[in-house]
Motif scaffolding. Structure first.
Motif, PDB file in Angstrom:
ATOM      1  N   PRO A 288       9.004   3.920  -3.015  1.00  8.60           N
ATOM      2  CA  PRO A 288       9.810   2.755  -2.662  1.00  8.60           C
ATOM      3  C   PRO A 288       9.100   1.452  -2.990  1.00  8.60           C
ATOM      4  CG  PRO A 288       9.753   4.332  -0.864  1.00  8.60           C
ATOM      5  CD  PRO A 288       8.713   4.752  -1.852  1.00  8.60           C
ATOM      6  N   GLN A 289       9.873   0.432  -3.274  1.00  5.87           N
ATOM      7  CA  GLN A 289       9.361  -0.853  -3.694  1.00  5.87           C
ATOM      8  C   GLN A 289       9.052  -1.734  -2.499  1.00  5.87           C
ATOM      9  OE1 GLN A 289      12.308   0.425  -4.209  1.00  5.87           O
ATOM     10  NE2 GLN A 289      13.278  -0.673  -2.552  1.00  5.87           N
ATOM     11  N   PRO A 290       8.138  -2.725  -2.641  1.00  6.05           N
ATOM     12  CA  PRO A 290       7.889  -3.643  -1.543  1.00  6.05           C
ATOM     13  C   PRO A 290       9.040  -4.595  -1.319  1.00  6.05           C
ATOM     14  CG  PRO A 290       6.639  -4.318  -3.455  1.00  6.05           C
ATOM     15  CD  PRO A 290       7.251  -2.993  -3.787  1.00  6.05           C
ATOM     16  N   ALA A 291       9.778  -4.905  -2.350  1.00  4.33           N
ATOM     17  CA  ALA A 291      10.918  -5.792  -2.156  1.00  4.33           C
ATOM     18  C   ALA A 291      11.887  -5.638  -3.301  1.00  4.33           C
ATOM     19  CB  ALA A 291      10.445  -7.243  -2.072  1.00  4.33           C
ATOM     20  N   LEU A 292      13.070  -5.149  -3.006  1.00  4.91           N
ATOM     21  CA  LEU A 292      14.092  -5.040  -4.019  1.00  4.91           C
ATOM     22  C   LEU A 292      14.807  -6.352  -4.200  1.00  4.91           C
ATOM     23  CD1 LEU A 292      15.834  -1.729  -3.013  1.00  4.91           C
ATOM     24  CD2 LEU A 292      14.400  -2.089  -4.975  1.00  4.91           C
ATOM     25  N   GLY A 293      15.371  -6.530  -5.382  1.00  2.00           N
ATOM     26  CA  GLY A 293      16.317  -7.605  -5.551  1.00  2.00           C
ATOM     27  C   GLY A 293      17.673  -7.162  -5.047  1.00  2.00           C
ATOM     28  N   ILE A 294      18.699  -7.881  -5.447  1.00  2.21           N
ATOM     29  CA  ILE A 294      20.041  -7.482  -5.071  1.00  2.21           C
ATOM     30  C   ILE A 294      20.373  -6.149  -5.728  1.00  2.21           C
ATOM     31  CG2 ILE A 294      21.282  -8.648  -6.937  1.00  2.21           C
ATOM     32  CD1 ILE A 294      22.387  -8.897  -3.337  1.00  2.21           C
ATOM     33  N   GLY A 295      19.659  -5.820  -6.804  1.00  2.00           N
ATOM     34  CA  GLY A 295      19.797  -4.519  -7.437  1.00  2.00           C
ATOM     35  C   GLY A 295      18.851  -3.515  -6.827  1.00  2.00           C
ATOM     36  N   ARG A 296      18.392  -2.549  -7.617  1.00  2.00           N
ATOM     37  CA  ARG A 296      17.641  -1.444  -7.034  1.00  2.00           C
ATOM     38  C   ARG A 296      16.679  -0.877  -8.068  1.00  2.00           C
ATOM     39  NH1 ARG A 296      18.606   4.003  -6.683  1.00  2.00           N
ATOM     40  NH2 ARG A 296      20.343   3.725  -8.086  1.00  2.00           N
ATOM     41  N   ILE A 297      15.421  -0.629  -7.639  1.00  2.00           N
ATOM     42  CA  ILE A 297      14.412  -0.002  -8.477  1.00  2.00           C
ATOM     43  C   ILE A 297      13.701   1.029  -7.630  1.00  2.00           C
ATOM     44  CG2 ILE A 297      12.384  -0.351  -9.933  1.00  2.00           C
ATOM     45  CD1 ILE A 297      13.144  -3.245 -10.167  1.00  2.00           C
TER      46      ILE A 297
ATOM     47  N   VAL B 241      10.580 -12.014   3.528  1.00  6.57           N
ATOM     48  CA  VAL B 241       9.417 -12.136   2.654  1.00  6.57           C
ATOM     49  C   VAL B 241       8.713 -10.791   2.560  1.00  6.57           C
ATOM     50  CG1 VAL B 241       9.049 -14.592   3.046  1.00  6.57           C
ATOM     51  CG2 VAL B 241       7.990 -12.934   4.577  1.00  6.57           C
ATOM     52  N   ALA B 242       8.022 -10.563   1.452  1.00  7.62           N
ATOM     53  CA  ALA B 242       7.331  -9.305   1.233  1.00  7.62           C
ATOM     54  C   ALA B 242       5.872  -9.550   0.898  1.00  7.62           C
ATOM     55  CB  ALA B 242       7.986  -8.511   0.099  1.00  7.62           C
ATOM     56  N   ALA B 243       5.027  -8.609   1.273  1.00  9.62           N
ATOM     57  CA  ALA B 243       3.593  -8.700   1.007  1.00  9.62           C
ATOM     58  C   ALA B 243       3.112  -7.383   0.413  1.00  9.62           C
ATOM     59  CB  ALA B 243       2.820  -9.007   2.293  1.00  9.62           C
ATOM     60  N   VAL B 244       2.111  -7.457  -0.446  1.00  9.83           N
ATOM     61  CA  VAL B 244       1.493  -6.270  -1.027  1.00  9.83           C
ATOM     62  C   VAL B 244      -0.018  -6.415  -0.957  1.00  9.83           C
ATOM     63  CG1 VAL B 244       3.384  -5.718  -2.599  1.00  9.83           C
ATOM     64  CG2 VAL B 244       1.556  -7.234  -3.367  1.00  9.83           C
ATOM     65  N   TYR B 245      -0.687  -5.282  -0.946  1.00 10.98           N
ATOM     66  CA  TYR B 245      -2.144  -5.254  -1.079  1.00 10.98           C
ATOM     67  C   TYR B 245      -2.458  -4.696  -2.460  1.00 10.98           C
ATOM     68  CZ  TYR B 245      -7.056  -4.121  -0.392  1.00 10.98           C
ATOM     69  OH  TYR B 245      -8.420  -4.040  -0.533  1.00 10.98           O
ATOM     70  N   VAL B 246      -3.199  -5.462  -3.249  1.00 10.54           N
ATOM     71  CA  VAL B 246      -3.596  -5.032  -4.586  1.00 10.54           C
ATOM     72  C   VAL B 246      -5.114  -4.914  -4.620  1.00 10.54           C
ATOM     73  CG1 VAL B 246      -3.596  -5.579  -7.045  1.00 10.54           C
ATOM     74  CG2 VAL B 246      -1.591  -6.135  -5.647  1.00 10.54           C
ATOM     75  N   PRO B 247      -5.667  -3.753  -4.942  1.00 17.81           N
ATOM     76  CA  PRO B 247      -7.120  -3.617  -5.006  1.00 17.81           C
ATOM     77  C   PRO B 247      -7.745  -4.682  -5.894  1.00 17.81           C
ATOM     78  CG  PRO B 247      -6.076  -1.466  -5.193  1.00 17.81           C
ATOM     79  CD  PRO B 247      -4.966  -2.487  -5.236  1.00 17.81           C
ATOM     80  N   GLY B 248      -8.778  -5.306  -5.393  1.00 21.86           N
ATOM     81  CA  GLY B 248      -9.449  -6.374  -6.123  1.00 21.86           C
ATOM     82  C   GLY B 248      -8.884  -7.748  -5.855  1.00 21.86           C
ATOM     83  N   LEU B 249      -7.650  -7.799  -5.345  1.00 16.69           N
ATOM     84  CA  LEU B 249      -7.025  -9.079  -5.038  1.00 16.69           C
ATOM     85  C   LEU B 249      -6.729  -9.245  -3.562  1.00 16.69           C
ATOM     86  CD1 LEU B 249      -4.464  -9.465  -7.977  1.00 16.69           C
ATOM     87  CD2 LEU B 249      -6.725 -10.491  -7.758  1.00 16.69           C
ATOM     88  N   GLY B 250      -6.563  -8.128  -2.856  1.00 21.78           N
ATOM     89  CA  GLY B 250      -6.322  -8.190  -1.428  1.00 21.78           C
ATOM     90  C   GLY B 250      -4.863  -8.401  -1.083  1.00 21.78           C
ATOM     91  N   HIS B 251      -4.623  -9.148   0.007  1.00 21.27           N
ATOM     92  CA  HIS B 251      -3.293  -9.364   0.570  1.00 21.27           C
ATOM     93  C   HIS B 251      -2.595 -10.493  -0.175  1.00 21.27           C
ATOM     94  CE1 HIS B 251      -0.266  -9.816   3.814  1.00 21.27           C
ATOM     95  NE2 HIS B 251      -0.465 -11.105   3.685  1.00 21.27           N
ATOM     96  N   LEU B 252      -1.435 -10.183  -0.781  1.00 20.02           N
ATOM     97  CA  LEU B 252      -0.679 -11.165  -1.549  1.00 20.02           C
ATOM     98  C   LEU B 252       0.752 -11.221  -1.048  1.00 20.02           C
ATOM     99  CD1 LEU B 252      -1.635 -10.002  -5.169  1.00 20.02           C
ATOM    100  CD2 LEU B 252      -2.901 -11.591  -3.709  1.00 20.02           C
ATOM    101  N   TRP B 253       1.375 -12.371  -1.203  1.00 19.28           N
ATOM    102  CA  TRP B 253       2.805 -12.496  -0.971  1.00 19.28           C
ATOM    103  C   TRP B 253       3.506 -12.406  -2.316  1.00 19.28           C
ATOM    104  CZ3 TRP B 253       4.398 -12.172   3.905  1.00 19.28           C
ATOM    105  CH2 TRP B 253       3.470 -12.471   4.909  1.00 19.28           C
ATOM    106  N   PHE B 254       4.549 -11.591  -2.372  1.00 23.48           N
ATOM    107  CA  PHE B 254       5.190 -11.258  -3.646  1.00 23.48           C
ATOM    108  C   PHE B 254       6.664 -10.975  -3.407  1.00 23.48           C
ATOM    109  CE2 PHE B 254       6.824  -7.373  -5.737  1.00 23.48           C
ATOM    110  CZ  PHE B 254       6.966  -7.835  -7.039  1.00 23.48           C
TER     111      PHE B 254
END
Length: 431
Positions: free
Chosen positions: A5-14, A353-366
């Motif tokens: 599952p995605q961290p944040a879908l648009g009005i569509g779907r991935i 709002v959605a947030a992700v953790y990316v190795p090497g970058l840490g906590h990001l808002w996306f």
């Protein structure tokens, strides 16, 4: 990262893993950066080269003809725009400019959530009130709080995946919908039984209901609320919302946008013919946008999207208490509260709002917003105080969306650069 599952879908779907994609994109970008150039125009040239390379590599796969981006190296500075390509895929079109308009999809949800929170700050509602308090006609959902609508833990099905809705969308893209009609595609009746969800589930119905509550609580339309609460205070001069078809003055400035994602629906995952297959290759620029409503109906530019991100995280949209509420996360796996995203809990969702953790970058808002013909991505890097926004003109095939990695490549280009002090943006950036 192996979860889908995605961290944040648009009005569509991935369905693909965004976290894996982000890491892969970061590594790819880091290995292909051009040599550093000094000053604003040097940064613009590097960004433009990255966009041109993306367009050359992804044009046919994603059915895109243009890409537009904006970076802000720190709060308060001018920022830098870059563009590549044209506004049409099947003929030459016009050159994309920094003021070309695009649908930004579910980035709208953050604005809707902020409207609700502003109304809370004014004492007109409380986000722990329920659907039953404000929309008693929806008895099946009467115990669902506004907070749960906004953080996607309501259990309410999403109307955009309802087979009846998708059939109409495929055959009549200019069909106009009222919010009540959209909700009806998801509302349980003896003849309409979409499965409810548990934990965290991305439902566009939540935000149609939220918009209806905002209008009832304020006595104003969502168009008026976006304009007075968000667009005007943040000087978002190139942002628009209409509950009906967009006016010709806005459509004339929009890039064409193409649908290229013939997948099965959420509720019919094993279909033999994708319900939206008739739209493949179609230009959706003039399609009635009412189907997105308060879940995804704003039209904007990368620069204005950056202004929204800066305004939100910079505390210029909401009072401190409401901003804190907006940024409180639940896990995008379980729906349970989490303090922030981590390697063990890499995806979270707040109030729109959605947030992700990316190795090497840490906590990001996306966030990546998506409609039938457009995708709009932003990243906010808190430690660097840096914002990247990128928009393009298609809904790509499932598993083929590489726009977030492009945004990360732009981050790699600019992250260690000081904010340019060699003058303002190019003249065409301004009215």
């Amino acid at each position: 990262m192996t979860t889908s599952p995605q961290p944040a879908l648009g009005i569509g779907r991935i369905r693909r893993s965004f976290l894996g994609m982000l890491v892969a994109g970061l590594l790819l970008g880091a290995g292909t950066l051009p040599a550093a150039a000094a000053g604003r125009e040097g940064l613009r040239a590097e960004m433009t080269e990255a966009l041109q390379e993306y367009l050359a590599a992804r044009r046919k796969v994603e059915m895109i003809s243009g890409v537009s981006a904006f970076v802000s190296l720190k709060d308060g500075e001018t920022g830098i725009s870059a563009v590549a390509g044209t506004t049409k895929y099947f003929d030459s079109g016009e050159r994309v400019t920094r003021r070309t308009l695009y649908e930004i999809g579910s980035n709208t949800k953050q604005m809707t959530a902020a409207v609700l929170l502003q109304l809370e700050a004014k004492g007109l509602l409380d986000i722990d009130q329920t659907v039953g308090d404000w929309l008693p006609q929806y008895k099946a959902w009467r115990h669902v709080s506004i907070r749960r609508l906004l953080n996607m833990t309501s259990g309410i099905p999403t109307y955009t995946e309802a087979p009846r809705f998708m059939d109409i969308q495929a055959s009549r893209p200019n069909q106009h919908f009222t919010p009540e009609q959209l909700v009806a595609f998801a509302y349980p009746t003896p003849k309409n039984q979409l499965p409810p969800s548990t934990g965290w589930f991305y439902s566009n119905t939540n935000y149609i209901l939220a918009g209806m509550i905002a209008e009832k609580a304020s006595g104003r339309s969502m168009k008026q609320l976006y304009q007075s609460f968000i667009f005007d205070p943040l000087y978002m001069k190139d942002s628009y919302y209409e509950p009906w078809a967009l006016p010709e003055s806005v459509i004339a400035r929009m890039s064409s946008g193409y649908f290229n994602n013939p997948t099965c629906g959420e509720y019919e995952p094993d279909c033999t013919v994708a319900p939206l297959a008739p739209l493949v290759g179609k230009d959706m620029r003039r399609a009635d946008i009412s189907w997105t409503g308060a879940a995804g109906g704003v039209v904007s530019t990368p620069r204005d999207l950056q202004r929204w991100v800066r305004g939100l995280f910079g505390g210029r949209v909401l009072p401190p208490r409401q901003l804190e509420e907006m940024l409180e996360l639940v896990s995008s796996e379980t729906g349970e509260p989490i303090r922030e995203t981590t390697a063990k809990e890499p995806r979270g969702f707040g109030l729109g709002v959605a947030a992700v953790y990316v190795p090497g970058l840490g906590h990001l808002w996306f966030y990546e917003g998506m409609t039938l013909g457009y995708r709009a991505v932003y990243f906010y890097f808190p430690e660097d105080d840096l914002v990247v926004t990128v928009i393009t003109n298609s809904q790509a095939p499932e598993g083929k969306d590489e726009l977030p990695p492009l945004a990360l490549r732009l981050y790699e280009i600019i992250k260690d650069r000081p904010a340019p002090d060699d003058g303002p943006e190019a003249p065409e950036d301004f009215d």
